[in-house]
Design an enzyme around this catalytic site. Structure first.
Site, PDB file in Angstrom:
ATOM      1  N   CYS A   1      10.119  28.999  -6.438  1.00  0.00           N
ATOM      2  CA  CYS A   1       8.683  29.029  -6.743  1.00  0.00           C
ATOM      3  C   CYS A   1       8.088  30.428  -6.954  1.00  0.00           C
ATOM      4  O   CYS A   1       8.251  31.011  -7.999  1.00  0.00           O
ATOM      5  CB  CYS A   1       7.922  28.252  -5.672  1.00  0.00           C
ATOM      6  SG  CYS A   1       6.363  27.550  -6.291  1.00  0.00           S
TER       7      CYS A   1
ATOM      8  N   LYS B   1      13.858  32.403   0.054  1.00  0.00           N
ATOM      9  CA  LYS B   1      12.747  32.811  -0.812  1.00  0.00           C
ATOM     10  C   LYS B   1      12.333  34.249  -0.510  1.00  0.00           C
ATOM     11  O   LYS B   1      12.170  34.618   0.666  1.00  0.00           O
ATOM     12  CB  LYS B   1      11.570  31.859  -0.578  1.00  0.00           C
ATOM     13  CG  LYS B   1      10.407  32.002  -1.547  1.00  0.00           C
ATOM     14  CD  LYS B   1       9.388  30.877  -1.276  1.00  0.00           C
ATOM     15  CE  LYS B   1       8.254  30.836  -2.277  1.00  0.00           C
ATOM     16  NZ  LYS B   1       7.380  29.652  -2.037  1.00  0.00           N
TER      17      LYS B   1
ATOM     18  N   GLU C   1      11.323  22.440  -3.882  1.00  0.00           N
ATOM     19  CA  GLU C   1      11.191  23.360  -2.739  1.00  0.00           C
ATOM     20  C   GLU C   1      11.016  22.580  -1.426  1.00  0.00           C
ATOM     21  O   GLU C   1      10.244  21.628  -1.366  1.00  0.00           O
ATOM     22  CB  GLU C   1       9.965  24.241  -2.987  1.00  0.00           C
ATOM     23  CG  GLU C   1       9.723  25.300  -1.918  1.00  0.00           C
ATOM     24  CD  GLU C   1       8.589  26.245  -2.304  1.00  0.00           C
ATOM     25  OE1 GLU C   1       7.885  25.984  -3.319  1.00  0.00           O
ATOM     26  OE2 GLU C   1       8.400  27.261  -1.597  1.00  0.00           O
TER      27      GLU C   1
END
Lengths: 576, 576
Positions: free
Chosen positions: A165, A129, A55
């Protein structure tokens, strides 16, 4: 969530993934890009068609308020484009390079936590994200806006769904959308900080998401210390039936491989690292955190007071493992209340570590202050600790060495330390380690040394180029006396920690319930702790928390003061 | 947003609002409830039918992670119920008491930022804040879940729409819903921190929302310091045409009145406070912040080093205004490099303030350290500052006095201070005040004294029971020398701030652009600053920010360490 991006690559029956578990640095765009280039070369040499990084690879993570600087976002974007061009120039344009970076939401100008694919000389697909964690150490909802498009990369008919994530930690959202779209593999890039016991939680989560999408899940995590977070790596691939297909070692940079064969019923298991001893795990986390803090902030040596007690001994051992004994400047600062045993233990420790060792008695300095100030009681005890703080900082300033604070979590939680005294230091390697765990880590470190495995042999620290670490002749690092004697601050005759605090075996249990699990008074009594202990510990912790918050506060009279927006004016290393 | 709650009260043609601008304390449920009771009695005596208090009245604001403790939420709820019963017992059950507190979202267990109405012995209607600010000093989205129901209180046919702080700063949401539902008055309760120039921004916003809803807007703000925030009060009522109908003074507790006549075309203007001088405003904010920090943390005196320079002189004057000259322990700590003028200025200041004054020469202490350490250059300069830090903390410990750090924003931004030296202190009254503003505030304070208005006369601080403040015979508080001489740290012969920093008149402009407005290097050059200055300031600020972040960091190895969840184990004063 209806759109998906498709990329096509012809002529492959299986797809080889390279999983690059690397250590990035927040704000160091050039250094991070260079590392992506290096690992992509190796991935290509190893026959991979796709290489994936953690990330926010290019920017480093956690980026905090640095994300809000438009000039930084532009510099990051330029870096991604230049990197894509460089890759193509080097003949790596056919690789699919999956990396994290920062983007901008054009609707509102807010930053985005973005995954990009570098391919054929340009920045291809982007995925933003969706779930932005906003609890514990995370502040992402504060900083980023949320993406709303799932992305599937179609590489020679292999459908690669991507997620970042937190996207896999929440139900629904992009993973549910990918399950509906149909994928062959779920590729996740992560910046997941180390916590005791988190490894198996991640495996369970991975298995659940693999089942949900009907595809194996690749979990790539960053490794290394960044400010007060430690990322453990522990990259893995897990199949829909919960079989671990690949598992990278923790606490080191690593490049591993995963061959996806969409025809095969079950994937073949490649390398799977073993579980670490729980004490080894925490010890390595602390060493890596310190090592990276030094590296990323330009320190090559440390200095600290060596009292002969267990806390400073453990911190010194960690420092020697992080940077080598020769990089450690230990200072014995005995007072009129220091026992001979303590002085000997400090000297033995320094010898075991190969550390520099000076003796600076504080009695003449204490007398000089007392000639003017005539302090008594706790004020006089604090004076001793603060004189030591001045000496440690003098070594830090004159040698350019990072000052280490040696306080453990139990004493910090209870306020059993002197502000500007033993609390002095730029980094506190065991501030999140309870006292009972301090003893356990010291014993583990001695066992590791006695077992002849040493830290160099264990490769607990450092990247693949090797690690520091000490391995004394005798096999004992931390003097047994330091581990076994009753803890004392030695600030008055016969003083013992147990004069002021409950026994550590009990104290640590109460602290864990009160601090980690947020149990209130009624909960603590229901946990079975006695009322007097509960009230003592709550009073100590509340007062310590109050004291910690005092330093340094001041009023805010402008739109932006220091403190809350703590990362905004940070290193403009990127200089446009 | 479809439901609304209706309360009925018969027999009124106009409705009298009492606006209670009070100073609450985070976590002090009993003290805050007692204050609500006191002001409700006065509101009733004044003929009000409804009395309204600021955001999160009962819990204090900003509550931060304390909100996450279920035991605290339960205690807050019990407090609201007990308060409602007490009000009824005292014959105040017919009053509508609008107060802020904390609630729980029963869907997910998350806290809510809630407005409640206490009436007839019980907790009546509740409204939960919809927009949760998550920028600057605010972290509400992190802590609370969002309400989704607008609430209109119908009191004898008067339709009172309610909103909490951020709800009026965002378009749409509850205010838009209230406009659709139709209301006679928009009642808002706020916890809005002071910022230079914010007053007129609030007026403009209020006028806009009044126009939008077609109803006058009541804006009640809390007053007082809480940790590093200062709330200025400045409660007001504004009509749909932008006319100010009521305006309370800033920086004091206040109870004001507003009579709503739903038949009248225009409301009658009652009392409207004047604008304050901009320097007076900032000075009062700093004094109130310090005063409340002392009160809420149990300090009755302060101690600080008096160098003869402008920063420590201004801080000492603020402290004397906050707590009285007799509560100030000033320490002159001359070195071999201190000028006679500096020593005289420090003594004159202490005499003007009626402060305690001791002289503690640091040369003997410096010599004692140097006999062992042999430091040179900056290390030796820092040693002097750190010896002073030890002395200030010795006074703090032995007298129980709050140590004040005297650094200003310009020098802190540039790192022109010594960690553990002059930076020592539990509170830094001018940490958010640029150096050029420091001079302006010192001149303003002298003008106020010379004009014979004094601080007591101005009532700049304290609640309505009166204020501290000094008023010397000569009319000068801060020695003119301290204001006019060239700034120097006096840590080596002939040292001047201008040896290390750009001139403050220029420096402060660059700092404002770089820190407050987040201008990058290209922006700063476009602002017209020369390249050398820009690069110098950016380098200094970045390095200082980096150093600030160093103290104290350490790795996080458990689910919850100190630092980020900074308020979780705070004062359990509520003890269930």
């Amino acid at each position: 969530m209806t759109t998906c991006t498709a990329l096509h690559l012809e002529g492959m029956s299986t797809l080889r993934f390279a999983l690059a578990q690397i250590d990035t640095c927040v704000g160091d765009l050039d250094g991070n890009a260079e590392k992506v280039l290096t690992y992509t070369r190796r991935a290509h040499e190893g026959g991979a068609g796709i290489v994936a990084f953690p990330e926010m690879t290019l920017t480093g993570y956690p980026i905090e308020d640095l994300a809000l600087r438009a000039t930084f976002r532009k510099a990051a974007w330029d870096t991604a484009n230049e990197l894509a061009a460089t890759l193509a120039d080097e003949g790596l344009g056919d690789m699919y390079v999956v990396a994290g970076t920062i983007g901008t939401d054009h609707a509102n100008g807010k930053p985005r936590n973005r995954l990009v694919v570098l391919h054929d000389g340009v920045v291809w697909a982007g995925y933003d994200k969706h779930f932005l964690p906003n609890y514990g150490v995370f502040d992402e909802f504060r900083i980023f806006s949320s993406g709303d498009r799932p992305v599937v990369l179609d590489i020679d008919g292999v459908r690669v769904g991507v997620a970042i994530c937190e996207d896999i930690w929440q139900d629904g959202g992009p993973v549910a959308a990918l399950a509906d779209l149909g994928i062959d593999v779920l590729l996740t890039i992560n910046g997941s900080p180390y916590e005791e016991g988190k490894t198996h939680t991640r495996f369970e989560l991975g298995a659940r998401r693999a089942r949900e999408t009907g595809a194996p899940m690749i979990y790539i995590n960053q490794v290394g210390g960044q400010d007060d977070l430690v990322f453990d790596g522990g990259t893995f691939v897990i199949d829909t039936d919960g079989t671990l297909l690949e598992r990278s070692p923790m606490f080191v940079e690593d490049l591993s491989w995963f061959d996806l064969d969409t025809e095969a019923k079950h994937q073949r298991t490649t390398t799977v690292a073993d579980d670490l001893d729980p004490d080894a795990e925490v010890y390595m986390a602390c060493v890596l955190g310190l090592k990276d803090y030094m590296t990323k902030n330009g320190f090559t040596s440390v200095t600290l007071g060596l009292s002969g007690g267990i806390d400073s001994a453990l911190v010194a051992a960690m420092a020697a493992d992080a940077a080598g004994g020769d990089a450690v400047y230990g200072i014995s600062m005995p007072s009129m209340y220091s026992s001979d045993g303590s002085k000997d233990d400090a000297a033995d420790l320094a010898a075991n570590l190969g550390a520099h060792y000076d003796v600076q008695p504080i009695e003449p300095l204490f007398d000089a202050f007392q000639h003017q100030l005539h302090l008594e009681g706790v004020s006089a005890e604090n004076l001793q600790a603060r004189i030591r703080g001045v000496i440690v900082m003098a070594y830090s300033n004159s040698k350019g060495a990072l000052a280490l604070a040696t306080g453990n979590k139990s004493e910090l939680a209870c306020g059993y330390s002197t502000i500007y005294g033993d609390a002095v230091g730029g980094y506190a390697p065991i501030k999140d380690v309870f006292k009972t765990k301090v003893w356990a880590l010291a014993r583990w470190r001695n066992r590791a040394a006695a077992g002849g495995i040493g830290i160099g042999g264990l490769r607990v620290v450092g990247n693949e180029e090797g690690a520091a670490g000490v391995m004394p002749e005798g096999g004992v690092i931390i003097p047994v006396n330091s581990i076994e004697k009753a803890p004392s601050a030695e600030l008055r005759p016969g003083q013992k920690d147990s004069d002021s605090l409950p026994a550590y075996a009990l104290l640590d249990k109460v602290l864990e319930a009160y601090i980690e699990h947020a149990h209130g008074r009624a909960d603590l009594l229901a946990d079975g702790f006695d009322e007097q202990t509960v009230d003592t510990v709550m009073r100590l912790v509340d007062r310590a928390e109050w004291k910690r918050r005092q330093y340094p506060l001041g009023p805010k009279v402008s739109a932006l003061a220091f403190g809350r927006d703590r990362r905004l004016p940070v290193t403009d290393a990127f200089r446009e």
